[in-house]
Write a protein that holds these residues in place. Structure first.
Motif, short mmCIF file in Angstrom:
data_model
loop_
_atom_site.label_atom_id
_atom_site.label_comp_id
_atom_site.label_asym_id
_atom_site.label_seq_id
_atom_site.Cartn_x
_atom_site.Cartn_y
_atom_site.Cartn_z
N ARG A 1 0.83 -1.21 0.00
CA ARG A 1 0.00 0.00 0.00
C ARG A 1 0.86 1.26 0.00
O ARG A 1 0.52 2.25 -0.64
N ARG A 2 1.96 1.21 0.73
CA ARG A 2 2.88 2.35 0.73
C ARG A 2 3.33 2.67 -0.69
O ARG A 2 3.31 3.83 -1.13
N LEU B 1 0.17 4.08 -2.53
CA LEU B 1 -0.39 5.35 -2.03
C LEU B 1 0.59 6.50 -2.22
O LEU B 1 0.19 7.63 -2.47
N ARG C 1 -12.19 9.17 -0.39
CA ARG C 1 -10.91 8.71 -0.93
C ARG C 1 -9.91 9.88 -0.99
O ARG C 1 -8.74 9.74 -0.62
N VAL D 1 -8.37 10.50 2.43
CA VAL D 1 -7.31 9.56 2.80
C VAL D 1 -6.01 9.90 2.06
O VAL D 1 -4.92 9.90 2.66
N LEU D 2 -6.13 10.19 0.79
CA LEU D 2 -4.92 10.52 0.02
C LEU D 2 -4.27 11.80 0.55
O LEU D 2 -3.04 11.90 0.63
N LYS E 1 -4.43 12.88 3.60
CA LYS E 1 -3.78 12.53 4.87
C LYS E 1 -2.47 11.81 4.59
O LYS E 1 -1.46 12.07 5.24
N TYR E 2 -2.51 10.89 3.63
CA TYR E 2 -1.28 10.16 3.30
C TYR E 2 -0.16 11.13 2.95
O TYR E 2 0.95 11.04 3.46
N GLU F 1 0.93 13.24 6.03
CA GLU F 1 1.59 12.43 7.06
C GLU F 1 2.94 11.89 6.61
O GLU F 1 3.86 11.80 7.40
N ARG F 2 3.00 11.43 5.38
CA ARG F 2 4.14 10.61 4.98
C ARG F 2 5.08 11.24 3.97
O ARG F 2 6.14 10.69 3.70
N PRO G 1 7.28 14.56 6.17
CA PRO G 1 8.49 14.22 6.93
C PRO G 1 9.79 14.36 6.13
O PRO G 1 10.84 14.67 6.69
#
Lengths: 618, 618
Positions: free
Chosen positions: B366-367, B370, B578, B581-582, B584-585, B588-589, B592
């Motif tokens: 998924r990583r 996504l 959807r 979620v994208l 947020k992805y 969040e990711r 960083p």
């Protein structure tokens, strides 16, 4: 055309200064490894790879392998090069003397495999897999196989393969469909299809010995979705007489087709069909026929243990392929950056008499090269240290040392496989980028490095699988013993050198990276048990932290050594000064990535798992 | 075989909800852009690209282009597809109506170019470069060219190229050796060699109009290392009668060879030889002969301005190619992840009745998906917003708005070119990785996406050049005005939504990223003037921060919109969920990573510049 010069000086530094292998005369194979001896081996290997293998690298890519009348034809020159390779003894470097090998330890064989792979990755897969196969056969085979087959593989008269993957299954061995049925004579009858078999067929040797995993069915001939029914077999292309060792009739194993691939085109990737092939079960007596096929047995068979042993060595080998392609790519990228002129240095013309400066004056071009170069040399240090651990874990007279070496080698193998191959791919891309548009054109050979490098992230267990292996198995194995040993070593090194002002530029970032690593591990300990998906979502970040910090630790150790040598006025000062800059580069510019890895790791799995499967294809 | 479905719904969302283009009836071309109209265009374009272009993508790669008897033959089906393409009017979508075009604005043409490029990047380069060429010719050509040549390029009867690069020089135009000498009749005689000319020759149209930069020599025929002597020319393959527009005799321009490349093999990359070719200077009257060739002139010629205009549009186009390849790759990666089974979900079997779960259950798979998916949709939002700015900067009745749009578009163009193509390459690699070993095999088409995607990082100015353009030109242009406008917009958005609890998961990371961005900019302001190498060493990090944060800002805006729609119960709830979620992805990711970029940026240039040039090849 790309060029290649083997990094002999760097290996000598690692062997005799960094690892001091000549002090380990307590280990077999090390007695004669004086600097003179290793220099002779390295220089001989370098000369062969530079002069014989490297010139075939582009030819192999252009021509590829061809399947003609059921037989694979390798690219022009490969067959002759393989003969020379074996005649010169490179095939048997690491094999035990009882099988005709030179009995040299892993530090030597892995060093040579890096050099060979830099020169021609596709070519070296034939002897590389043969070595893996004969090692597994020597470990698990019957006495007649050790007498008649292993020595022929060691000498290079015959080759070998590993046959694991099937069309519908790679990692998940339970799904395997290849079937091996016990016959009255104790052999097995094998039927099924294996894919992605490197060197599954070729024209370089008369016989090929396939090491195959397959399922033994139950009494009714049914296969079960059960790992304990998976066993390890030998299937020769031509059946070998157990008495005389002569090749007899053709076995029921044949190549169905070969894959058209992105790269490593000189390596034949075969679909292998097993049609009533005669197979020999490895690792003990033939399994008794029983109706219990469907039940779980807890212990792996000795044969499967041999297979997993083969896989572990192969993973290390693939990691080293990552270094290898990085090395040759950055050599060519750097040469181009010194030769190609464009624009002027940002701080004013460096070369005012010419119409432009060489592009090496640009910080961003240097970034591309230094990031690759510091990876390559840091990774080489780690690879050689872990190679050393392989010898120690097998042969050290000290049980505690054997145990520790085994722990560390197991812990670091997935890191080496995945992190080195990701960074090797990046290094190939970076070096290609230095060439601008010229890198995209095939003549220069840079794009071949990128295509060849890409396989390393995929085979022997895709890198995501390695990351899961690290967090779900290796970090917690034996109650976290390996992890604690590893942390302890880095911590001790930091403590030991914290007070040394000269080591500050190396120790401070190492400490930062190490702290982030322990935070990541702590987060995992706290959060993975609550939700195993947290282990999965953190796995790649954790693996990357391991990669960066472990190489940082290697660099800090090398920096210390370099400073000592410079202070003592020993050796080539330029060599050590260069190491200090590379060490600084890694610690300054790669350790920052651990900040990102840790932030991301701590996000957990929720967002990753939130989307319905169907929303991925919406 | 890979498949492709154009993201029509996403474009409709961006056009009518995110950008609300139908409210901009004050801009030419927007009057009729109702949802019905854009849907018709998008669906028509999608159908054509999915059904005609996409099926030719693998064929084009396998077959490539061939040079036969001095003429390039394109892959089977390309010529017919190009005819259909032009007949259906796709070639003239954005051309002004006076030249026979449909006069549609950039949002539409860039949307269509993404769809075309996803379907078949190599093919779309022929019309793509023709569009760039006719736009430049329409901007800089003589009336007879606008009358006779531009309309034929708009209709697709003739094609066009951009001829910039020479064997020894790409970015550094000063080094150019192609010479254009003024003739008695006011035309120029051109001699020299250009390389990497996409569509330099082919069999799809009778005539090809080359847009060429070349140097005008001084009185003695000598070329000078001086940018002001570089001018912009038109050189047709067949000379065109200025009176009638008829093709007359063959001009002295011919294809010397075509490159064998890593990818985009269906696009002919030509070496073009100019041998006494008749060339027409663009952008005003022929330059008067003078002996002052060696002296610097401060202002760019109108022709060169036209050339740079063409380059800017092309950079945006290349950035969109990055989105395009990411989109098609992740579509196929996701489909495979739903279909391929292996192992069990870490939290227990999701599909207990089958022998294994689909690999989409694994967080690390998924990583891969996504990260690619959230890039693609975030980048598309930014690309469409900047496309909108292109229209605003040209046509807004409000001068202030024009100025601001121009500032922002200029600032973000290098980010779009470099960041999107790096992430597009990463997305292609991620999606290939999902396929494991199968991704490396050509049949599945995944490795072609990787090879095709790789060119985007290189052409139209290698990505390192874009980074330098950002930090050395764009950030400081007009006293930092563009930068301040851009910062102001993000800051205002943060302030506006900080109090909204529901927006917290988006605003907090955006704020973190934004703060790191301003710290990076401040560091640059303080440190670049002291040592310009600090600008160079920070450039790539800064560009990456821009990329992450700008997409984060896009995602936060889309999240806000999605929340509003969900609260109002409007539209397709699944679509908006959807998006949340994208969003947020990404926040969040990906945010960083800015921690790492900033840490590294602040290290400065010292270590990068420390090593002697020779130590790079030691």
């Amino acid at each position: 055309m790309p060029t290649y010069k083997a990094p002999v000086e760097d290996f000598k530094f690692l062997f005799h200064e960094f690892l001091q292998i000549d002090k380990r005369t307590d280990l077999p194979g090390f007695e004669d490894l004086t600097p003179d001896m290793t220099t002779a081996i390295l220089e001989g290997g370098a000369k062969f790879c530079e002069e014989v293998l490297q010139p075939l690298n582009q030819v192999g890519d252009e021509e590829g392998c061809v399947l003609e009348n059921g037989v694979v034809r390798t690219p022009k020159g490969f067959k002759e090069a393989f003969q020379q390779y074996c005649e010169a003894g490179w095939n048997r470097l690491g094999a035990p003397e009882e099988f005709g090998g030179a009995g040299l330890p892993s530090v030597i064989t892995f060093a040579f495999s890096e050099i060979g792979s830099s020169a021609n990755q596709a070519f070296t897969m034939y002897p590389g897999l043969t070595n893996a196969a004969y090692s597994a056969l020597a470990a698990t085979g019957e006495p007649w196989m050790k007498e008649h087959i292993v020595p022929k593989m060691v000498s290079g008269e015959w080759c070998g393969t590993m046959c694991l993957t099937e069309p519908h299954c790679g990692t998940d061995l339970k799904l395997m469909k290849t079937k091996a049925e016990l016959q009255e004579d104790g052999t097995y009858k094998m039927n099924g299809t294996k894919i992605f078999i490197s060197g599954g067929d070729h024209d370089m040797t008369d016989n090929i010995i396939h090491m195959v995993i397959a399922k033994i069915p139950d009494e009714e001939g049914k296969l079960h979705n059960d790992l304990s029914t998976v066993n390890f077999f030998m299937v020769p292309k031509f059946i070998v007489d157990p008495e005389t060792g002569e090749m007899t009739k053709r076995n029921g194993v044949s190549v169905g087709s070969i894959e058209k691939k992105m790269g490593i085109k000189g390596s034949a990737t075969c679909v292998m069909n097993f049609d009533d092939a005669v197979a020999y079960k490895l690792g003990g007596a033939p399994q008794k026929k029983s109706a219990e096929g469907g039940e779980k047995k807890k212990s792996k068979s000795a044969g499967m243990a041999g297979m997993f042993g083969m896989m572990n060595g192969a993973r290390m080998g693939v990691g080293i392929q990552g270094i290898a392609v990085g090395e040759v790519a950055v050599q060519n990228g750097a040469a181009y950056a010194l030769e190609r002129t464009a624009g002027r240095a940002l701080t004013g013309a460096k070369n005012p008499d010419a119409s432009a400066d060489p592009i090496i004056v640009f910080p961003d071009v240097r970034r591309l090269l230094l990031s690759s170069r510091s990876f390559v040399e840091g990774a080489r240090a780690l690879a050689m240290w872990v190679s050393m651990l392989f010898s120690v874990q097998q042969h050290s007279p000290d049980e505690k040392e054997r145990e520790e070496a085994s722990d560390l080698a197991q812990l670091l193998t997935p890191v080496i496989k995945a992190y080195f191959t990701d960074k090797g791919f990046e290094a190939a891309n970076n070096s290609m980028q230095v060439f601008g548009g010229h890198g995209y054109v095939r003549d220069h050979g840079m794009e071949q490095f990128v295509r060849d490098a890409r396989i390393n992230q995929v085979y022997e267990g895709a890198n995501g699988i390695q990351a899961l292996d690290l967090v779900a198995r290796k970090m917690s194995m034996k109650g976290g013993r390996a992890l604690m040993t590893y942390f302890g070593k880095i911590e001790a090194f930091i403590k030991e050198n914290e007070g040394n002002d000269k080591m500050k530029p190396f120790i401070e970032p190492l400490k930062t990276g190490y702290e982030r690593m322990t935070k990541g591990a702590t987060w995992l300990m706290e959060n993975a048990p609550k939700n195993y998906d947290n282990a999965g979502s953190a796995s790649y970040e954790m693996l990357n932290i391991f990669g960066v910090v472990t190489l940082g630790w290697m660099w800090a150790q090398m920096a210390k050594l370099a400073q000592e040598k410079l202070e003592a006025g020993e050796g080539n000062a330029e060599f050590y000064k260069r190491k200090l800059v590379l060490a600084k580069y890694w610690l300054e510019r790669e350790v920052p990535n651990t900040a990102a890895y840790l932030e991301r790791l701590q996000m957990g799995a929720d967002t990753l798992m939130e989307l319905d499967e169907d929303a991925f294809v919406a």
